[in-house]
Design a protein around this motif. Sequence first.
Motif, short mmCIF file in Angstrom:
data_model
loop_
_atom_site.label_atom_id
_atom_site.label_comp_id
_atom_site.label_asym_id
_atom_site.label_seq_id
_atom_site.Cartn_x
_atom_site.Cartn_y
_atom_site.Cartn_z
N UNK A 12 -5.01 -40.21 11.34
CA UNK A 12 -5.33 -40.68 12.69
C UNK A 12 -5.07 -39.61 13.75
N UNK A 13 -4.02 -38.82 13.54
CA UNK A 13 -3.72 -37.73 14.50
C UNK A 13 -4.82 -36.69 14.48
N UNK A 14 -5.23 -36.28 13.27
CA UNK A 14 -6.28 -35.27 13.13
C UNK A 14 -7.58 -35.77 13.77
N UNK A 15 -7.89 -37.03 13.54
CA UNK A 15 -9.11 -37.62 14.12
C UNK A 15 -9.05 -37.61 15.65
N UNK A 16 -7.89 -38.00 16.21
CA UNK A 16 -7.74 -38.03 17.68
C UNK A 16 -7.87 -36.64 18.28
N UNK A 17 -7.31 -35.63 17.58
CA UNK A 17 -7.40 -34.25 18.08
C UNK A 17 -8.87 -33.83 18.15
N UNK A 18 -9.58 -34.02 17.04
CA UNK A 18 -10.98 -33.57 16.97
C UNK A 18 -11.84 -34.36 17.97
N UNK A 45 -17.86 -27.56 20.23
CA UNK A 45 -16.83 -26.57 19.88
C UNK A 45 -16.89 -26.22 18.40
N UNK A 46 -16.50 -24.99 18.09
CA UNK A 46 -16.31 -24.58 16.69
C UNK A 46 -14.83 -24.79 16.38
N UNK A 47 -14.55 -25.53 15.34
CA UNK A 47 -13.15 -25.86 15.02
C UNK A 47 -12.71 -25.03 13.82
N UNK A 48 -11.54 -24.40 13.98
CA UNK A 48 -11.00 -23.60 12.87
C UNK A 48 -9.78 -24.32 12.30
N UNK A 49 -9.77 -24.52 10.99
CA UNK A 49 -8.63 -25.13 10.30
C UNK A 49 -8.01 -24.08 9.39
N UNK A 50 -6.68 -23.93 9.50
CA UNK A 50 -6.01 -22.92 8.66
C UNK A 50 -4.62 -23.42 8.27
N UNK A 51 -4.27 -23.23 6.99
CA UNK A 51 -2.93 -23.63 6.56
C UNK A 51 -2.01 -22.42 6.55
N UNK A 52 -0.72 -22.68 6.78
CA UNK A 52 0.27 -21.59 6.76
C UNK A 52 0.46 -21.12 5.32
N UNK A 53 1.09 -19.97 5.16
CA UNK A 53 1.27 -19.41 3.81
C UNK A 53 2.12 -20.31 2.93
N UNK A 54 3.08 -21.02 3.52
CA UNK A 54 3.90 -21.92 2.70
C UNK A 54 3.23 -23.29 2.51
N UNK A 55 2.08 -23.51 3.21
CA UNK A 55 1.33 -24.77 3.04
C UNK A 55 1.92 -25.96 3.77
N UNK A 95 -3.00 -25.60 11.07
CA UNK A 95 -3.28 -25.21 12.46
C UNK A 95 -4.74 -25.49 12.77
N UNK A 96 -4.98 -26.14 13.90
CA UNK A 96 -6.34 -26.46 14.34
C UNK A 96 -6.59 -25.70 15.63
N UNK A 97 -7.63 -24.89 15.64
CA UNK A 97 -7.95 -24.11 16.85
C UNK A 97 -9.39 -24.41 17.28
N UNK A 98 -9.58 -24.53 18.60
CA UNK A 98 -10.92 -24.67 19.16
C UNK A 98 -10.85 -24.16 20.59
N UNK A 99 -11.59 -23.10 20.89
CA UNK A 99 -11.51 -22.51 22.23
C UNK A 99 -10.08 -22.10 22.52
N UNK A 127 -4.87 -25.29 20.69
CA UNK A 127 -4.25 -24.97 19.39
C UNK A 127 -3.26 -26.07 19.05
N UNK A 128 -3.39 -26.63 17.85
CA UNK A 128 -2.50 -27.71 17.40
C UNK A 128 -1.92 -27.34 16.04
N UNK A 129 -0.69 -27.75 15.80
CA UNK A 129 -0.08 -27.57 14.48
C UNK A 129 0.37 -28.93 13.96
#
Length: 372
Positions: free
Chosen positions: A72-78, A85-95, A99-103, A106-108
């Motif tokens: 629900x949080x991810x849905x509300x953010x998007x 917008x172009x949305x970038x999703x990236x996981x940290x090295x430890x998983x 991180x969600x970036x757009x323009x 930035x959200x973690x």
Amino acid sequence: MKLTIERAALLKALQHVQSVVERRNTIPILSNVLVTAQKGRLTLAATDMDLAISETVDASASKTGATTAAAHTLYEIVRKLPDGAQVELETSTDGNTLTIRAGRSRFSLQCLPPADFPAMTEGDLPHRFQIAASDLKGIIDRTRFAISNEETRYYLNGIYLHAAQAGGTPVLRGVATDGHRLARVEVPLPKGAGEIPGVIVPRKTVNELRKLVEESDGSVDIELSDTRIRFASGHVTLVSKLIDGTFPDYERVIPTGNDKVLTVPCKEFAHAVDRVSTISTEKSRAIKLAVAKGVVTLSATSPDAGSATEEIEGDYKAAAIEIGFNSRYLLDITEQIAGAEARFLMADAGSPTLVRDGADESALYVLMPMRV
């Protein structure tokens, strides 16, 4: 995992999968959506252990991988990101974080390991057939209002889907009832569906399926066994447990000898019911129909609010009759009637009434009268 995806595509897929996730969960992983990046595509999946959904969308992934994040949080953010917008999703090295970036946003989000995400086993689904999305839509729309909400009668908490014969023609039939009203709808039997067992598709599955067929104008692939059913349309797959119970012998409650036939203009009748029912008490919502040759008088009385009557013209040639109904149930049924006329087949004030669409014989409704 690292990928870029268009906001509209991600939002649409998240909208589908997050609605399966229950708001209150005792198992944390069930609050999450499984996000899997593969070459050229992104797959989102969610489950509540009875129902599982997965949807695949186009995305450009520079690093493949998987994670799970709060649905629900991810849905509300998007949803709140700017259109286009172009949305970038990236996981940290430890998983542990996504991180969600757009323009400039930035959200973690905290993540749970994808290995903990429960896989819903489909098992062997021996029966397979394809049905037009419009037929499936028709079955759902014209029966789901009659699904029971009473958890004690769990075997009525869904649509009973089975192969049947209608006047010698094989049909696929959907039936729902809550004991007060019954809806039965038939469509031509799809190829391969002749041997299917009668199955009860749960209410939640029916509602999620309806959202998916809304956007489909093609066909839906259905696979099923005695305990599971799988729907696939486009890039979306829905797998659900079936209700483990026996649906009652509904044929017994469909009256065959009702000889008092009333035909009314459907929309005009529905508006009159709606107006008169304003007076009926909140609890019973009772409304009385006094039917005589050429005229129907609708009335409602309430000790607190007063009384209301309205007359409409109707085609009726039998002996005069007075019969009471729950106005909400009457409105639910008239909403499903696509033709200009509704036909009521009555026996007496205490017996079930049959309601039919003047222009469509494939649907039939049964309504229990009330004492007014």
